[in-house]
Design a protein around this motif. Structure first.
Motif, PDB file in Angstrom:
ATOM      1  N   GLU A 166       0.850  -1.194   0.000  1.00  0.00           N
ATOM      2  CA  GLU A 166       0.000   0.000   0.000  1.00  0.00           C
ATOM      3  C   GLU A 166       0.885   1.243   0.000  1.00  0.00           C
ATOM      4  OE1 GLU A 166      -2.499  -0.469   3.468  1.00  0.00           O
ATOM      5  OE2 GLU A 166      -4.110  -1.327   2.260  1.00  0.00           O
ATOM      6  N   PRO A 167       1.497   1.570  -1.103  1.00  0.00           N
ATOM      7  CA  PRO A 167       2.439   2.699  -1.110  1.00  0.00           C
ATOM      8  C   PRO A 167       1.793   4.042  -0.831  1.00  0.00           C
ATOM      9  CG  PRO A 167       2.047   1.866  -3.341  1.00  0.00           C
ATOM     10  CD  PRO A 167       1.418   0.892  -2.405  1.00  0.00           C
ATOM     11  N   TRP A 168       0.489   4.140  -0.988  1.00  0.00           N
ATOM     12  CA  TRP A 168      -0.212   5.391  -0.736  1.00  0.00           C
ATOM     13  C   TRP A 168      -0.483   5.614   0.760  1.00  0.00           C
ATOM     14  CZ3 TRP A 168      -2.035   1.144  -3.393  1.00  0.00           C
ATOM     15  CH2 TRP A 168      -2.926   0.326  -2.700  1.00  0.00           C
ATOM     16  N   ALA A 169      -0.231   4.608   1.574  1.00  0.00           N
ATOM     17  CA  ALA A 169      -0.639   4.675   2.982  1.00  0.00           C
ATOM     18  C   ALA A 169       0.352   5.421   3.870  1.00  0.00           C
ATOM     19  CB  ALA A 169      -0.860   3.260   3.531  1.00  0.00           C
ATOM     20  N   GLN A 170       1.557   5.690   3.380  1.00  0.00           N
ATOM     21  CA  GLN A 170       2.534   6.404   4.193  1.00  0.00           C
ATOM     22  C   GLN A 170       3.381   7.285   3.293  1.00  0.00           C
ATOM     23  OE1 GLN A 170       5.227   3.450   6.039  1.00  0.00           O
ATOM     24  NE2 GLN A 170       4.077   1.954   4.834  1.00  0.00           N
ATOM     25  N   PRO A 171       3.996   8.332   3.873  1.00  0.00           N
ATOM     26  CA  PRO A 171       4.708   9.307   3.043  1.00  0.00           C
ATOM     27  C   PRO A 171       6.072   8.800   2.578  1.00  0.00           C
ATOM     28  CG  PRO A 171       4.872   9.917   5.359  1.00  0.00           C
ATOM     29  CD  PRO A 171       3.929   8.745   5.287  1.00  0.00           C
ATOM     30  N   VAL A 172       6.552   9.417   1.531  1.00  0.00           N
ATOM     31  CA  VAL A 172       7.913   9.185   1.056  1.00  0.00           C
ATOM     32  C   VAL A 172       8.860   9.830   2.063  1.00  0.00           C
ATOM     33  CG1 VAL A 172       9.553   9.580  -0.821  1.00  0.00           C
ATOM     34  CG2 VAL A 172       7.118   9.228  -1.333  1.00  0.00           C
ATOM     35  N   ASP A 173       9.781   9.059   2.612  1.00  0.00           N
ATOM     36  CA  ASP A 173      10.625   9.596   3.683  1.00  0.00           C
ATOM     37  C   ASP A 173      11.959  10.114   3.148  1.00  0.00           C
ATOM     38  OD1 ASP A 173      12.255   7.351   3.265  1.00  0.00           O
ATOM     39  OD2 ASP A 173      11.296   6.213   4.882  1.00  0.00           O
ATOM     40  N   GLY A 174      12.716  10.725   4.049  1.00  0.00           N
ATOM     41  CA  GLY A 174      13.991  11.320   3.664  1.00  0.00           C
ATOM     42  C   GLY A 174      14.998  10.308   3.174  1.00  0.00           C
ATOM     43  N   THR A 175      14.993   9.104   3.753  1.00  0.00           N
ATOM     44  CA  THR A 175      15.928   8.063   3.320  1.00  0.00           C
ATOM     45  C   THR A 175      15.686   7.689   1.860  1.00  0.00           C
ATOM     46  OG1 THR A 175      16.071   7.178   5.570  1.00  0.00           O
ATOM     47  CG2 THR A 175      16.715   5.715   3.774  1.00  0.00           C
ATOM     48  N   THR A 176      14.433   7.577   1.493  1.00  0.00           N
ATOM     49  CA  THR A 176      14.100   7.247   0.104  1.00  0.00           C
ATOM     50  C   THR A 176      14.507   8.378  -0.833  1.00  0.00           C
ATOM     51  OG1 THR A 176      12.255   5.873   0.847  1.00  0.00           O
ATOM     52  CG2 THR A 176      12.217   6.602  -1.448  1.00  0.00           C
ATOM     53  N   ALA A 177      14.294   9.621  -0.404  1.00  0.00           N
ATOM     54  CA  ALA A 177      14.698  10.765  -1.233  1.00  0.00           C
ATOM     55  C   ALA A 177      16.213  10.809  -1.408  1.00  0.00           C
ATOM     56  CB  ALA A 177      14.195  12.064  -0.609  1.00  0.00           C
ATOM     57  N   LYS A 178      16.962  10.458  -0.356  1.00  0.00           N
ATOM     58  CA  LYS A 178      18.426  10.403  -0.473  1.00  0.00           C
ATOM     59  C   LYS A 178      18.848   9.327  -1.474  1.00  0.00           C
ATOM     60  CE  LYS A 178      19.578  12.029   4.202  1.00  0.00           C
ATOM     61  NZ  LYS A 178      20.373  13.218   3.791  1.00  0.00           N
ATOM     62  N   ALA A 179      18.188   8.174  -1.425  1.00  0.00           N
ATOM     63  CA  ALA A 179      18.496   7.098  -2.368  1.00  0.00           C
ATOM     64  C   ALA A 179      18.205   7.543  -3.797  1.00  0.00           C
ATOM     65  CB  ALA A 179      17.693   5.849  -2.018  1.00  0.00           C
ATOM     66  N   ALA A 180      17.088   8.246  -3.984  1.00  0.00           N
ATOM     67  CA  ALA A 180      16.749   8.751  -5.318  1.00  0.00           C
ATOM     68  C   ALA A 180      17.788   9.755  -5.794  1.00  0.00           C
ATOM     69  CB  ALA A 180      15.360   9.397  -5.294  1.00  0.00           C
TER      70      ALA A 180
END
Length: 504
Positions: free
Chosen positions: A390-404
């Protein structure tokens, strides 16, 4: 790769003692980073690594196809909401350049099979719905036919009522659309067919091809003229009007097209020949990868992809496709404050590099100007992989943004190489002009004034020569020597000595 000075000349006109290395071809000095597999969530990273080993191909290929697969699953069904007022689609365009016989097809097959299976599942699920719609339309058409016969043969006092019945029957038929069989992916497809399929399938489609000639098609080599509109709007999500023969035009409000293709490196070099590609912004929409070819270093009997790795990959990609397919209004992947801050920091790091006069990325401003948005899209895709249920159920976090952001840096280095090959860097282009002058005239040494006089039509001022001469020196084609100064009068201009290979 500057030459090494071993002796100072006795007079300014004497050739110094220089030890020359082999000059580096212009534009090829950039060391490209490998694909950062480690920033991918575990189950996706495991598949990418295993496929690369099993096929003896660079992980860049499987990694880029993996991102395109996730884009296919999510694109058109979700948006990235970075902050209020800024939404990004989550579909991407990737192109990997590899020579022939690089085992591209087995990689595509291994990575895209879950999409094919999910497409089959969706078709099976839709079959009763399609059949019911077909029967309802057939029944409505029969009623329409009878109503029209009645209206044409009705007496004058009954004609008005009969015409009204016929009109109602015709409108009923018009409203009985038969939904198409679900499609997620296409291969060798024209822009016109792409637009039509986007209209049929709710604005969502992926073109995935291991041997695609997509740039030939876009350049109009088969139709006679370039047709880029659907590929420009399909990336940005801009409203698309689709004219369909014999039917009213259809409106696609938020088209989401995914492109994941491989081409031969020679095709990359030819992209500059079609000016519309750069001028319309098409080339600025791609994430480029030019991995090092593994041919010559491959082992004969590599281990296959472990069943548990392939099984986890297939199950989760299929689940992501099926879960996102039900969304008609797009799901929102909201970004956390920490993720937003990461993108703000990236913007602040990039912005000075885009300055039209002094920015080091000014020559790729069209591409680099989209880097923050592309990074947001990559973060949304990584988020969908991490939270595939359920990717819509929680926000994109800082760790994921750093990986991107790490992924974005990888694609930036490869894009710089691509645009250098296209001649987009004026310093490289100017350096080539000077090098041709040196070769043609077998120049041994020269000053800046000499080259400016010889190439005045190419360089408006002597200052324009500075970055070009710096490139030639860095690549080992020339060496700059400051003549000794006696202390009286103005110092003499620096002398540039050319590599011995260019001399008479």
């Amino acid at each position: 790769m500057p030459a090494h000075l071993t002796a100072v000349p006795d007079t300014p006109d004497d050739e110094p003692g220089l030890v020359w290395d082999q000059p580096v071809p212009l534009g090829s000095q950039r060391v490209l980073p490998p694909f950062p597999v480690d920033v991918l969530p575990d189950w996706l990273a495991a598949q990418v690594d295993a496929v690369a080993v099993a096929t003896q191909t660079p992980p860049d290929l499987a990694g880029c196809v993996a991102l395109s697969v996730v884009s296919t699953a999510v694109g058109g069904r979700a948006i990235a909401r970075i902050r209020t007022g800024w939404d990004e689609p989550v579909n991407i365009y990737t192109v990997v350049a590899l020579p022939p016989a690089s085992r591209k097809t087995p990689v595509f097959r291994a990575m895209t099979t879950p999409l094919t299976l999910a497409e089959r599942d969706l078709a099976e699920k839709m079959r009763p719905v399609i059949e019911q719609a077909r029967l309802e339309r057939k029944a409505a058409e029969a009623l329409q036919e009878r109503a029209e016969r009645t209206a044409t043969s009705a007496e004058a006092d009954e004609r008005e009522s009969a015409l009204a019945d016929a009109l109602d029957a015709a409108l009923t038929v018009h409203g009985k659309e038969i939904p198409p069989e679900p499609r997620l992916i296409a291969d060798d497809i024209t822009p016109e067919e792409t637009a039509s399929m986007l209209a049929q399938h709710g604005g969502r489609l992926a073109v995935l091809s291991a041997e695609g000639n997509i740039f030939d098609i876009l350049a109009g080599r088969y139709s006679g003229s370039p047709n880029l509109n659907v590929f420009l709007k399909g990336h940005g999500g801009d409203m698309l009007l689709v004219d369909r023969k014999g039917r009213p035009a259809e409106r696609v409000d938020n088209p989401a097209l995914t492109l994941g293709v491989t081409v031969q490196p020679a095709i990359i070099d030819e992209l500059a020949e079609t000016r519309k590609f750069r001028g319309t912004g098409l080339l600025a929409r791609f994430l480029y990868s030019m991995p090092e070819n593994t041919v010559g270093d491959r082992i004969a009997d590599p281990p296959p992809v472990p069943e548990e790795v392939a099984g986890a990959y297939h199950e989760r990609v299929r689940g992501l496709v099926m879960g996102m397919h039900e969304w008609t209004d797009p799901a929102v992947f909201a970004f956390s404050p920490e993720a937003n801050d990461e993108l703000i920091d990236l913007h602040n790091a990039i912005e000075p590099k885009l300055h039209p006069r002094r920015g080091e990325w000014a020559h790729i401003g069209d591409w680099a100007g989209k880097q923050v948005g592309q990074t947001a899209r990559l973060a949304a895709l990584l988020h969908a992989v991490r939270h595939h249920d359920e990717p819509w159920a929680q926000p994109v976090d800082g760790t994921t943004a750093k990986a991107a952001r790490v992924l974005s840096e990888y694609f930036t280095e490869h894009a710089l190489m691509v645009f250098e090959r296209l001649g987009a860097d004026p310093a490289i282009g100017g350096a080539n002009t000077i090098l041709n002058w040196i070769r043609d005239h077998q120049i041994t040494s020269f000053t800046k004034r000499d080259v400016h006089r010889a190439l005045a039509r190419r360089f408006n001022s002597a200052a324009d020569l500075n970055p070009c001469l710096a490139v030639l020196e860095e690549h080992g084609h020339i060496a700059c020597i400051e003549p000794p100064h006696s202390g009286r009068g103005r110092p003499r201009s620096p002398i540039y000595w050319t590599h011995p290979r260019y001399r008479a």
